[in-house]
Design an enzyme around this catalytic site. Structure first.
Site, PDB file in Angstrom:
ATOM      1  N   CYS A   1       2.996  -0.215  -9.244  1.00 28.12           N
ATOM      2  CA  CYS A   1       3.650  -1.373  -8.394  1.00 28.12           C
ATOM      3  C   CYS A   1       4.187  -2.715  -9.181  1.00 28.12           C
ATOM      4  O   CYS A   1       4.617  -3.437  -8.509  1.00 28.12           O
ATOM      5  CB  CYS A   1       2.549  -1.515  -7.399  1.00 28.12           C
ATOM      6  SG  CYS A   1       1.928  -0.023  -6.403  1.00 28.12           S
TER       7      CYS A   1
ATOM      8  N   HIS B   1       3.523  -8.457  -4.115  1.00 28.83           N
ATOM      9  CA  HIS B   1       3.455  -7.094  -3.923  1.00 28.83           C
ATOM     10  C   HIS B   1       2.928  -6.522  -2.567  1.00 28.83           C
ATOM     11  O   HIS B   1       1.961  -6.968  -2.227  1.00 28.83           O
ATOM     12  CB  HIS B   1       2.952  -5.949  -4.854  1.00 28.83           C
ATOM     13  CG  HIS B   1       2.823  -4.692  -4.896  1.00 28.83           C
ATOM     14  ND1 HIS B   1       3.845  -4.035  -4.289  1.00 28.83           N
ATOM     15  CD2 HIS B   1       1.636  -3.899  -4.443  1.00 28.83           C
ATOM     16  CE1 HIS B   1       3.389  -2.727  -3.974  1.00 28.83           C
ATOM     17  NE2 HIS B   1       1.992  -2.694  -4.199  1.00 28.83           N
TER      18      HIS B   1
ATOM     19  N   ASN C   1       4.009   0.128   1.499  1.00 25.32           N
ATOM     20  CA  ASN C   1       4.068   0.018   0.126  1.00 25.32           C
ATOM     21  C   ASN C   1       5.119   0.742  -0.404  1.00 25.32           C
ATOM     22  O   ASN C   1       4.870   2.029  -0.387  1.00 25.32           O
ATOM     23  CB  ASN C   1       2.592   0.359  -0.415  1.00 25.32           C
ATOM     24  CG  ASN C   1       2.192   0.032  -1.898  1.00 25.32           C
ATOM     25  OD1 ASN C   1       3.318  -0.079  -2.360  1.00 25.32           O
ATOM     26  ND2 ASN C   1       1.086  -0.024  -2.213  1.00 25.32           N
TER      27      ASN C   1
END
Ligand code: UT7
Length: 329
Positions: A114, A253, A283
Site C-alpha cells: 500500500c 492511504h 482499500n
C-alpha cells in the site's frame, strides 16, 4: 540542479460496484458492521478480462493528457502493484509501456504494497534530480479482487480495484519541486499482512501452490498503522520545518476510516484537509493515494500550487510520506 515536479494526475475507476449488502450474501457480515468498523460502503471490481495493466493504461492516458506532454517525452515508467498481470515477469510496467506505445523506455515494477505509490514518487524524484530522466510516468494499479479470498470476512470486505497515475517532470524552479519523500520498512512485522503462497517462502513444496491470496492480522495491523502513519507525518513535517496548517490536502492511504480519523486527529488536521475516498473505493493498496488525489482534482478542490501531504502504510511492513506542491493545470 534539476528539481522534480508533480505535474499531473489521472485515475481509472472500474464500473462494477460491490456493495456491503452484496458481501453479506457471500460471508457472515453486514452493511452495519462494515460501515461501523471501516467506513466502507462499496468498492469497485474490475471486469474479468480487465487486467492490472489495462487499468494502469487507462489511468496513465488521463495523466499524460493532463500533463500536456507528448508520449515521446516520457523516458521511464514505474508501476507499484501487488496484483501484477503476472507473478513475476514480465513486469506490469513493461506491458503498460507497450500498450501505451511509449517505445523502449526503462520500465519496472516495485513491491511496497500500500506504500507503493509513495515509494515511486521518491524513486522518480531521485532519477530526475540525478539528471538521468526528465519525464517519468508513475502508476499505482491494483486488481486486488484477483488476490482476495472471498471466503475470509476479515479481508474481503476491505479491498477493491482501480488505478491512478501521475507524471513527474524535471523543472528548474525550486518552488515547483517535490519537497521530500520519507520512506521506511520493518520486516519484523512481515506476518501481519502477506500473500503466503506462490513464492519460494511458501509452506508448500512447489511454487505451483495454492491461489495467491492476501492474509492479514487485522486488529494488530490496525494498531501499528495508526502509530506508524502518525509518526511518519510528524517526522517529515518536522524535518522540513512545516506544520499541519501548511498542508492544503492531507492524502492518507485509504485503508479504514477509523485509522484515517485517528491519524488526522493525532496530527490536528481539520476535517476539510483530510481527503476521504475509502467509503466508495475501499482499500486499493498502491492505487489508493493517486485515486484519492484524482478525486479532489476532478471535484475541483485541488488547485495548482496546493501543498499535498501523502501518507501510506502497508505490507512489508512499509511506510512513507511525501510533501509536494501539486503542479498540474
Ligand atoms: O492497507 C494496509 C493496511 N491494512 C489495514 O490497515 C487494515 C487494518 N485493520 C482493519 O481495518 C480492521 O482491523 C478490520 C476492519 C480488518 C477488523 O476490524 P476490528 O475492529 O479490528 O475487528 P477485529 O478483527 O478485532 O474483530 C472483532 C470481531 C471478531 O469477532 P469476536 O471474536 O469478537 O466474536 C471478528 O470475528 O468482529 C468479527 N469480524 C467480523 N464481523 C462481521 C471480523 N470481520 C468481520 C466482518 N463482519 N467482516
Amino acid at each position: 540542479m534539476a528539481y522534480a515536479a508533480f505535474r499531473s494526475i489521472g485515475a481509472y475507476i472500474p464500473e462494477k460496484i460491490l456493495t456491503n449488502d452484496d458481501l453479506a450474501y457471500m460471508v457472515d457480515t453486514s452493511d452495519e458492521w462494515i460501515t461501523k468498523r471501516t467506513g466502507i460502503k462499496e468498492r469497485r471490481i474490475a471486469a474479468k478480462e480487465e487486467r492490472t495493466s489495462d487499468m494502469g493504461v487507462n489511468a496513465a492516458q488521463v495523466s499524460i493528457e493532463r500533463s500536456g506532454l507528448d508520449k515521446a517525452d516520457i523516458d521511464m515508467i514505474i508501476c507499484a502493484t501487488i496484483s501484477p498481470d503476472y507473478f513475476n515477469m514480465p513486469s506490469t510496467a513493461t506491458i503498460i509501456a507497450t500498450k501505451l506505445g511509449l517505445g523502449q523506455i526503462t520500465a519496472f515494477d516495485i513491491s511496497a504494497a500500500c506504500t507503493g505509490f509513495v515509494y515511486i514518487v521518491g524513486i522518480a524524484k531521485a532519477f530526475i534530480e540525478s539528471g538521468m530522466k526528465k519525464n517519468i510516468l508513475i502508476v499505482g494499479s491494483e486488481k486486488l479482487s484477483a488476490i482476495t479470498d472471498y471466503t475470509d470476512r476479515g479481508t474481503c470486505i476491505l479491498f477493491g480495484d482501480g488505478a491512478g497515475a501521475a507524471i513527474i517532470s524535471a523543472t528548474d524552479k525550486k518552488e515547483e519541486a517535490i519537497i521530500d519523500v520519507n520512506t521506511g520498512s520493518d520486516g519484523n512485522y512481515a506476518d501481519l499482512l502477506m500473500t503466503p503462497n506462490g513464492g519460494s517462502g511458501s509452506a508448500h513444496d512447489s511454487l505451483e501452490s495454492d491461489k495467491v491470496c492476501m492474509q492479514m492480522k487485522g486488529n494488530e495491523t490496525f494498531k501499528v498503522a495508526v502509530r506508524t502513519l502518525t509518526n511518519d507525518v510528524k517526522e517529515i513535517l518536522e524535518k522540513n520545518n512545516m506544520h499541519s496548517d501548511d498542508i492544503v490536502h492531507f492524502v492518507p492511504h485509504q485503508a479504514n476510516y477509523r485509522i484515517i480519523k485517528a491519524v488526522g486527529d493525532a496530527l490536528k488536521m481539520r476535517e476539510d484537509q483530510v481527503v476521504l475516498t475509502v467509503g466508495k473505493y475501499g482499500n486499493t493498496s498502491g492505487a489508493s493515494i493517486p485515486m484519492a488525489i484524482n478525486d479532489i482534482y476532478e471535484s475541483g478542490k485541488l488547485k495548482k500550487g496546493d501543498m499535498l501531504l501523502l501518507d501510506a502504510f502497508g505490507g512489508g511492513l512499509t511506510w512513507g510520506s511525501a510533501l509536494l506542491p501539486f503542479m498540474g493545470e
